[in-house]
Design an enzyme around this catalytic site. Structure first.
Site, mmCIF file in Angstrom:
data_model
loop_
_atom_site.group_PDB
_atom_site.id
_atom_site.type_symbol
_atom_site.label_atom_id
_atom_site.label_comp_id
_atom_site.label_asym_id
_atom_site.label_seq_id
_atom_site.Cartn_x
_atom_site.Cartn_y
_atom_site.Cartn_z
ATOM 1 N N TYR A 119 46.564 37.576 47.189
ATOM 2 C CA TYR A 119 45.381 36.530 47.254
ATOM 3 C C TYR A 119 45.848 35.207 48.411
ATOM 4 C CZ TYR A 119 41.427 32.682 45.764
ATOM 5 O OH TYR A 119 40.755 32.414 45.600
ATOM 6 N N SER A 129 40.718 28.598 49.470
ATOM 7 C CA SER A 129 41.266 27.985 48.813
ATOM 8 C C SER A 129 43.082 27.158 48.862
ATOM 9 C CB SER A 129 41.720 29.474 47.665
ATOM 10 O OG SER A 129 42.665 29.115 46.696
#
Length: 257
Positions: free
Chosen positions: A164, A151
């Protein structure tokens, strides 16, 4: 000179294939001719996707996978190889996220994200990687491709996505080590780092006031779509990525500049 990606006779294993990025990757690889193994927890969604792919002339196999359970990982990989043949391509996509300030994170939240995004991604890649190494030792023409879905949050810390971000940063470093150790076996391992992508899981966010404010902070004031990943996924899954190994590629419309 025209180039085209032909994955006919290739077996592609896609984790998290029941929706979003995983489902799109499965569609793209099937359209390029791959026999796609659709893996996720939601079997009913996988069967719906398989029916779509077969209706379009593609080939797909469904297997249940919970990446937080090692037995499930090994069973899914063994089933894929026994039913479809050696896995040539892994799209290592399973992941979860929560939106929280660091002071709000509970142990269960932390554990869930690292169990799925790091531990699960690692042991799935390990299971597939072991098979790829075996195949390469008995078939000099074997070339494996592993695409880890990280990501942009792993490249640039984002507020309210702290844990995250940490988990996806781990996936990036995992990718580099896998590329270093497995490259000599003809296995190319790369990571893609999507930015803000519109999926069914976050669709409602972009219609809220907060979502609109967030969009205005982005370089081009827009959100990407899963289709924007098509070209990169095809490249890294194909023969045209022969010299791309250990790359970490942002596909984020300039978010991490």
């Amino acid at each position: 000179m025209a180039l085209s990606v032909n994955l006919k006779e290739k077996v592609a294993f896609v984790s998290g294939a029941s929706s979003g990025v995983g489902a799109r990757c499965a569609r793209v690889l099937a359209a390029a001719g791959a026999n796609v193994v659709l893996a996720a927890r939601r079997i009913s969604r996988l069967k719906e996707l398989r029916a779509e792919l077969e209706a379009e002339g593609g080939a797909a196999h469904v297997t249940q996978l919970d990446v937080t359970e090692l037995d499930s990982i090994h069973a899914a990989v063994e089933e894929a190889e026994s039913q479809c043949g050696p896995i040539d391509i892994l799209i290592n996509n399973s992941g979860v996220a929560t939106t929280q300030l660091l002071t709000e994170v509970e142990e269960a939240d932390y554990q869930r994200m690292f169990d799925t995004n790091v531990r699960g991604a690692f042991f799935l890649a390990q299971a597939v990687g072991r098979h790829m190494i075996e195949h390469s030792q008995t078939n000099s023409g074997f070339h494996g491709r592993i695409v880890n879905v990280a990501s942009a949050a792993g490249l640039r810390p984002l507020s309210r996505l702290g844990v995250y971000s940490m988990s996806k940063a781990a996936v990036i470093q995992m990718t580099r080590v896998q590329a270093l150790e497995w490259g000599r076996f003809g296995i190319n391992v790369n990571a893609i780092c999507p930015g803000y992508i519109r999926t069914e899981m976050n669709e409602s966010l972009w219609e809220t006031e907060g979502g609109q404010r967030l969009m205005q902070t982005l370089p081009r004031r827009r959100i990407g779509s899963v289709e924007d990943l098509d070209g990169l996924v095809l490249l890294l899954s194909s023969e045209y990525s022969e010299m791309i190994n250990g790359a970490v590629i942002a596909i984020d419309d300039g978010l991490t500049l």
